[in-house]
Design a protein around this motif. Structure first.
Motif, PDB file in Angstrom:
ATOM      1  N   PRO A  53       0.827  -1.207   0.000  1.00  0.00           N
ATOM      2  CA  PRO A  53       0.000   0.000   0.000  1.00  0.00           C
ATOM      3  C   PRO A  53       0.863   1.260   0.000  1.00  0.00           C
ATOM      4  CG  PRO A  53       0.066  -0.964   2.197  1.00  0.00           C
ATOM      5  CD  PRO A  53       0.721  -1.947   1.281  1.00  0.00           C
ATOM      6  N   PRO A  54       0.386   2.354  -0.577  1.00  0.00           N
ATOM      7  CA  PRO A  54       1.104   3.626  -0.481  1.00  0.00           C
ATOM      8  C   PRO A  54       1.040   4.142   0.951  1.00  0.00           C
ATOM      9  CG  PRO A  54      -1.057   3.991  -1.406  1.00  0.00           C
ATOM     10  CD  PRO A  54      -0.912   2.499  -1.269  1.00  0.00           C
ATOM     11  N   ALA A  55       1.935   5.047   1.275  1.00  0.00           N
ATOM     12  CA  ALA A  55       1.911   5.621   2.623  1.00  0.00           C
ATOM     13  C   ALA A  55       0.631   6.408   2.852  1.00  0.00           C
ATOM     14  CB  ALA A  55       3.132   6.519   2.833  1.00  0.00           C
ATOM     15  N   GLU A  68       1.061  13.226 -12.294  1.00  0.00           N
ATOM     16  CA  GLU A  68       0.264  12.366 -13.175  1.00  0.00           C
ATOM     17  C   GLU A  68      -1.118  12.990 -13.282  1.00  0.00           C
ATOM     18  OE1 GLU A  68       0.282   8.435 -11.621  1.00  0.00           O
ATOM     19  OE2 GLU A  68       2.395   8.057 -12.103  1.00  0.00           O
ATOM     20  N   GLY A  69      -1.290  13.790 -14.315  1.00  0.00           N
ATOM     21  CA  GLY A  69      -2.534  14.545 -14.433  1.00  0.00           C
ATOM     22  C   GLY A  69      -2.616  15.569 -13.320  1.00  0.00           C
ATOM     23  N   ARG A  70      -3.719  15.572 -12.585  1.00  0.00           N
ATOM     24  CA  ARG A  70      -3.877  16.496 -11.465  1.00  0.00           C
ATOM     25  C   ARG A  70      -3.253  15.957 -10.183  1.00  0.00           C
ATOM     26  NH1 ARG A  70      -8.310  17.239  -9.326  1.00  0.00           N
ATOM     27  NH2 ARG A  70      -7.942  19.403  -8.635  1.00  0.00           N
ATOM     28  N   LYS A  71      -2.836  14.709 -10.199  1.00  0.00           N
ATOM     29  CA  LYS A  71      -2.307  14.090  -8.988  1.00  0.00           C
ATOM     30  C   LYS A  71      -0.786  14.246  -8.937  1.00  0.00           C
ATOM     31  CE  LYS A  71      -4.038  10.253  -7.483  1.00  0.00           C
ATOM     32  NZ  LYS A  71      -4.382   8.820  -7.326  1.00  0.00           N
ATOM     33  N   LYS A  72      -0.293  14.674  -7.804  1.00  0.00           N
ATOM     34  CA  LYS A  72       1.147  14.762  -7.585  1.00  0.00           C
ATOM     35  C   LYS A  72       1.593  13.567  -6.766  1.00  0.00           C
ATOM     36  CE  LYS A  72       4.761  17.935  -6.061  1.00  0.00           C
ATOM     37  NZ  LYS A  72       5.300  18.186  -7.400  1.00  0.00           N
ATOM     38  N   ILE A  73       2.660  12.922  -7.195  1.00  0.00           N
ATOM     39  CA  ILE A  73       3.186  11.787  -6.456  1.00  0.00           C
ATOM     40  C   ILE A  73       4.596  12.110  -5.985  1.00  0.00           C
ATOM     41  CG2 ILE A  73       1.745  10.108  -7.658  1.00  0.00           C
ATOM     42  CD1 ILE A  73       4.126   9.363  -9.353  1.00  0.00           C
ATOM     43  N   SER A  74       4.937  11.625  -4.824  1.00  0.00           N
ATOM     44  CA  SER A  74       6.262  11.828  -4.250  1.00  0.00           C
ATOM     45  C   SER A  74       6.698  10.545  -3.568  1.00  0.00           C
ATOM     46  CB  SER A  74       6.234  12.970  -3.224  1.00  0.00           C
ATOM     47  OG  SER A  74       5.754  14.164  -3.780  1.00  0.00           O
ATOM     48  N   TRP A  75       8.001  10.309  -3.556  1.00  0.00           N
ATOM     49  CA  TRP A  75       8.487   9.116  -2.878  1.00  0.00           C
ATOM     50  C   TRP A  75       9.959   9.276  -2.502  1.00  0.00           C
ATOM     51  CZ3 TRP A  75       7.661   9.408  -8.103  1.00  0.00           C
ATOM     52  CH2 TRP A  75       8.731   9.111  -8.951  1.00  0.00           C
ATOM     53  N   GLY A  76      10.347   8.476  -1.523  1.00  0.00           N
ATOM     54  CA  GLY A  76      11.732   8.432  -1.086  1.00  0.00           C
ATOM     55  C   GLY A  76      12.301   7.049  -1.282  1.00  0.00           C
ATOM     56  N   ASN A  77      13.187   6.614  -0.370  1.00  0.00           N
ATOM     57  CA  ASN A  77      13.840   5.317  -0.562  1.00  0.00           C
ATOM     58  C   ASN A  77      13.191   4.203   0.258  1.00  0.00           C
ATOM     59  OD1 ASN A  77      14.699   5.779   2.066  1.00  0.00           O
ATOM     60  ND2 ASN A  77      16.843   6.125   1.525  1.00  0.00           N
ATOM     61  N   GLY A  78      12.033   4.479   0.888  1.00  0.00           N
ATOM     62  CA  GLY A  78      11.365   3.464   1.694  1.00  0.00           C
ATOM     63  C   GLY A  78      10.488   2.535   0.875  1.00  0.00           C
ATOM     64  N   ALA A 132       7.153   2.667   0.805  1.00  0.00           N
ATOM     65  CA  ALA A 132       5.869   3.276   0.455  1.00  0.00           C
ATOM     66  C   ALA A 132       6.069   4.741   0.106  1.00  0.00           C
ATOM     67  CB  ALA A 132       4.881   3.150   1.614  1.00  0.00           C
ATOM     68  N   GLY A 133       5.439   5.168  -0.983  1.00  0.00           N
ATOM     69  CA  GLY A 133       5.505   6.565  -1.377  1.00  0.00           C
ATOM     70  C   GLY A 133       4.190   7.270  -1.106  1.00  0.00           C
ATOM     71  N   PHE A 134       4.165   8.556  -1.403  1.00  0.00           N
ATOM     72  CA  PHE A 134       2.962   9.361  -1.264  1.00  0.00           C
ATOM     73  C   PHE A 134       2.247   9.339  -2.608  1.00  0.00           C
ATOM     74  CE2 PHE A 134       6.273  10.786   1.523  1.00  0.00           C
ATOM     75  CZ  PHE A 134       5.644  10.863   2.751  1.00  0.00           C
ATOM     76  N   ASN A 135       1.116   8.631  -2.637  1.00  0.00           N
ATOM     77  CA  ASN A 135       0.412   8.349  -3.894  1.00  0.00           C
ATOM     78  C   ASN A 135       1.191   7.398  -4.792  1.00  0.00           C
ATOM     79  OD1 ASN A 135      -1.892   9.811  -3.397  1.00  0.00           O
ATOM     80  ND2 ASN A 135      -1.209  11.637  -4.485  1.00  0.00           N
ATOM     81  N   LYS A 136       2.139   6.673  -4.233  1.00  0.00           N
ATOM     82  CA  LYS A 136       2.923   5.740  -5.044  1.00  0.00           C
ATOM     83  C   LYS A 136       3.162   4.456  -4.260  1.00  0.00           C
ATOM     84  CE  LYS A 136       7.177   5.240  -7.738  1.00  0.00           C
ATOM     85  NZ  LYS A 136       6.455   4.809  -8.964  1.00  0.00           N
ATOM     86  N   SER A 137       2.967   3.331  -4.947  1.00  0.00           N
ATOM     87  CA  SER A 137       3.175   2.017  -4.341  1.00  0.00           C
ATOM     88  C   SER A 137       4.373   1.329  -4.967  1.00  0.00           C
ATOM     89  CB  SER A 137       1.932   1.136  -4.525  1.00  0.00           C
ATOM     90  OG  SER A 137       0.821   1.683  -3.852  1.00  0.00           O
ATOM     91  N   PHE A 138       4.998   0.452  -4.194  1.00  0.00           N
ATOM     92  CA  PHE A 138       6.110  -0.361  -4.679  1.00  0.00           C
ATOM     93  C   PHE A 138       5.791  -1.834  -4.460  1.00  0.00           C
ATOM     94  CE2 PHE A 138       8.041   3.705  -3.501  1.00  0.00           C
ATOM     95  CZ  PHE A 138       8.731   4.009  -4.665  1.00  0.00           C
ATOM     96  N   SER A 139       6.468  -2.685  -5.213  1.00  0.00           N
ATOM     97  CA  SER A 139       6.255  -4.124  -5.093  1.00  0.00           C
ATOM     98  C   SER A 139       7.536  -4.806  -4.645  1.00  0.00           C
ATOM     99  CB  SER A 139       5.791  -4.715  -6.426  1.00  0.00           C
ATOM    100  OG  SER A 139       6.835  -4.628  -7.388  1.00  0.00           O
TER     101      SER A 139
END
Length: 634
Positions: free
Chosen positions: A66-68, A193-203, A205-212
């Motif tokens: 899940p994203p943060a 991404e369109g109207r949505k802003k995504i941010s992430w670091g090295n963890g 879970a990102g903000f509006n961004k997921s990792f697998s």
């Protein structure tokens, strides 16, 4: 026993028996306390393992973690100034998304994902007391201590407390790639991404961004998924609000080596940048929050950017790894390790048995924010016999691919004199100190160029070239004499190995390596003992555009920063040898130098020396090399 007969006791027997019972009852309370404390500790780890199981099922269901937090509009979490703003943009967070996988199906159905967590429709969810989000050791996690926020509308909303935060990363809170005088190799990335802003670091879970799982380079057993958190000290303190997708509330972020919130239970002043920090300072006072209750936060300005793991367990915190295992990590953990296990990009060779305590690390006080007295440096500088600038031009030579080298003479200098332009605390851990370079060494006159790198490595990875990321700017320009950049520390070391293996270089007996940090600063000072050059890096260009310094080297505080051979250790200055220090080679993070050679060896300053993962690359970081021979012919 001195009895007159079986079954009979003398007065002495009763005295002895009474003493034994008194001693037993004296010890019993401490034993019970210890048992209760251990039970609370076990409960905390059990909760983490349960969360780990849910994260695994979530990944099996969605093919990602899940994203943060989720915020559907275009506003950035990084530009909002206070809690009221953030309440209206934050919707679901990782813990809300885990509800159906934690046996909380009813709450999951009640939650309205189309509305902010602050909306009245989501009141039941955000105020729910969840046993699996509770560490019994946290005495501030109580029903009578919810987080309270008053919106612009005047509505007062409450959030239940929680004790676990997803790992957003230990990276720098600055944005990649930074600037020429402040490169950021391990920071925050922003995209739209369109109207949505995504941010992430090295963890994880990102903000509006997921990792697998495929994004976890270092494997599941050595990657932190969830950190322990302490609940807020008062109702204005947002920390430990399980349903609020904000840093410090249910997310840890920016608490590695780069900032003032580094390491578990960090006691530095302003360690956590959280919602409610200003209000908390006004309510309780700086000393009460920082010293007495050991929950420092930023009191002097609004902003939510970083928060570290915290607990009320003596000496450390519990963390959950992505493989589902829970571990206790000491407050004195080596920051290289703490930083690395929170990064999904760390090489897999870093294992959990590397969780060692740095033996010389002291429990530092909250620090000094009022200013920095550098008067003590004057006699130190005056007593140091620094190598004098040459009266005649230095002798140089060229190697087989045309790289020019100059002999740097032996001598002494004061390493780590702070720049008077910057106010940096913690000099007790990173003192200015005398260093002696005992032998002359041959240093490249300039940083390795794109042409030199191409000759040895067969490629040009640079950003600033006709084939790089800035190709539109450099399409019609010859950048062969520009410094090579966008290279990792590993790339730089491999360049040295390949250059040493060239037939002509092997015949002559030349070997190449990166300079040590001490060699780099000594060559850059070139006899100067001033406390600040005031010169910062400018735009990238040809390596020979700058005049050489008194030692005959060019561009050491301009254009790019440069990898050194040293591993980073914050406390190395306090224990390093006086003669030819080489840094700690056994640690993970590596040092880059540049921009301005006057610095304090503390990346809290983030202006003059940086420690980066050795695999990181930046368009503003290159390297130069040292040439060694058994019989130097200079």
């Amino acid at each position: 026993m001195g009895s007159s007969g079986r079954g009979q006791f003398s007065a002495i027997d009763f005295v002895v028996l009474g003493a034994i019972l008194a001693g037993l009852f004296a010890v019993l309370p401490s034993v019970l306390v210890s048992q209760r404390s251990q039970a609370r500790y076990n409960r905390c780890q059990d909760n983490l393992r349960r969360i780990g199981n849910a994260l695994g099922v979530y990944h099996e269901t969605h093919a990602q973690y899940p994203p943060a937090t989720v915020q559907p509009d275009a506003q950035s979490l990084w530009t909002l100034k206070n809690g009221k703003d953030r309440m209206v943009v934050t919707h679901a967070n990782w813990a809300v998304l885990l509800l159906p996988f934690m046996g909380e199906e009813r709450l999951a159905v009640v939650f309205d994902p189309e509305k902010p967590i602050s909306d009245s429709a989501n009141r039941e969810v955000r105020t729910a007391e969840l046993p699996w989000m509770t560490c019994p050791e946290d005495t501030y996690h109580r029903r009578d201590n919810p987080y309270r926020c008053i919106l612009d509308s005047g509505e007062e909303i409450h959030f239940a407390r929680g004790n676990y935060g997803i790992n957003g990363g230990t990276n720098s809170i600055a944005s990649e790639p930074g600037t020429p005088n402040k490169p950021v190799l391990d920071g925050v990335t922003h995209r739209s991404e369109g109207r949505k802003k995504i941010s992430w670091g090295n963890g994880i879970a990102g903000f509006n961004k997921s990792f697998s799982r495929k994004d976890m380079v270092n494997g599941l057993a050595t990657t932190v998924a969830v950190d322990e958190l302490r609940s807020g000290l008062a109702d204005v303190d947002s920390r430990g609000s399980w349903a609020l997708g904000q840093i410090g509330s249910s997310i840890t972020f920016g608490h590695g080596i780069y900032g003032d919130g580094n390491g578990p239970n960090c006691r530095r002043m302003s360690a956590d940048d959280i919602i409610g920090g200003v209000d908390l300072g006004k309510l309780l006072g700086w000393h009460e929050v920082t010293a007495n209750r050991r929950m420092p936060c930023r009191f002097y300005a609004y902003g939510v950017r970083k928060a570290t793991a915290r607990s009320m367990h003596p000496g450390g915190v519990n963390v959950l790894m992505l493989d589902g295992s829970a571990h206790f990590v000491s407050d004195l953990v080596d920051l290289n390790v703490w930083h690395a296990i929170h990064s999904r990009k760390t090489p897999e060779k870093l294992l959990l048995d590397s969780l060692t305590v740095e033996a010389d690390r002291e429990a530092l006080s909250a620090g000094n924010s009022a200013g920095l007295d550098v008067s003590y440096l004057k006699p130190l500088v005056a007593s140091c016999a620094v190598a004098s600038p040459r009266e005649h031009p230095p002798t140089t030579f060229e190697n087989s691919i045309g790289m020019r080298f100059v002999e740097i003479p032996s001598g002494e200098f004061i390493m780590g004199i702070p720049d008077v332009r910057f106010r940096v605390a913690y000099l007790e851990a990173t003192p200015a100190h005398k260093v002696r370079i005992t032998k002359p060494f041959a240093l490249a006159v300039h940083a390795v160029t794109q042409e030199e790198y191409l000759q040895v490595m067969g490629e040009n990875p640079s950003w600033h070239c006709a084939t790089g990321g800035a190709k539109n700017q450099f399409r019609e320009m010859d950048t062969s004499s520009f410094p090579v950049e966008n290279v990792s520390w590993y790339d730089a070391v491999e360049f040295c190995q390949r250059l040493s293996a060239l037939p002509t270089e092997k015949t002559i007996g030349r070997r190449y390596r990166l300079s040590t940090e001490a060699e780099w600063e000594y060559a850059c000072r070139a006899g100067s003992t001033s406390q600040g050059s005031g010169r910062l890096a400018h735009s990238i260009g040809p390596v020979d555009r700058d005049d050489p310094n008194a030692f005959g080297v060019c561009g050491m505080f301009c254009s790019i920063c440069e990898w050194c051979s040293d591993g980073y250790s914050r406390y190395y200055y306090a224990r390093s040898p006086q003669d030819d220090p080489k840094g700690n080679a056994s640690v993970y993070l590596r040092v880059a130098r540049g921009s301005d050679w006057i610095f304090t060896k503390d990346v809290h300053c983030q202006l003059n020396a940086w420690a980066f993962p050795p695999s990181a690359r930046s368009r503003f970081v290159g390297f130069r090399v040292v040439c060694e021979t058994e019989q130097p012919k200079l």
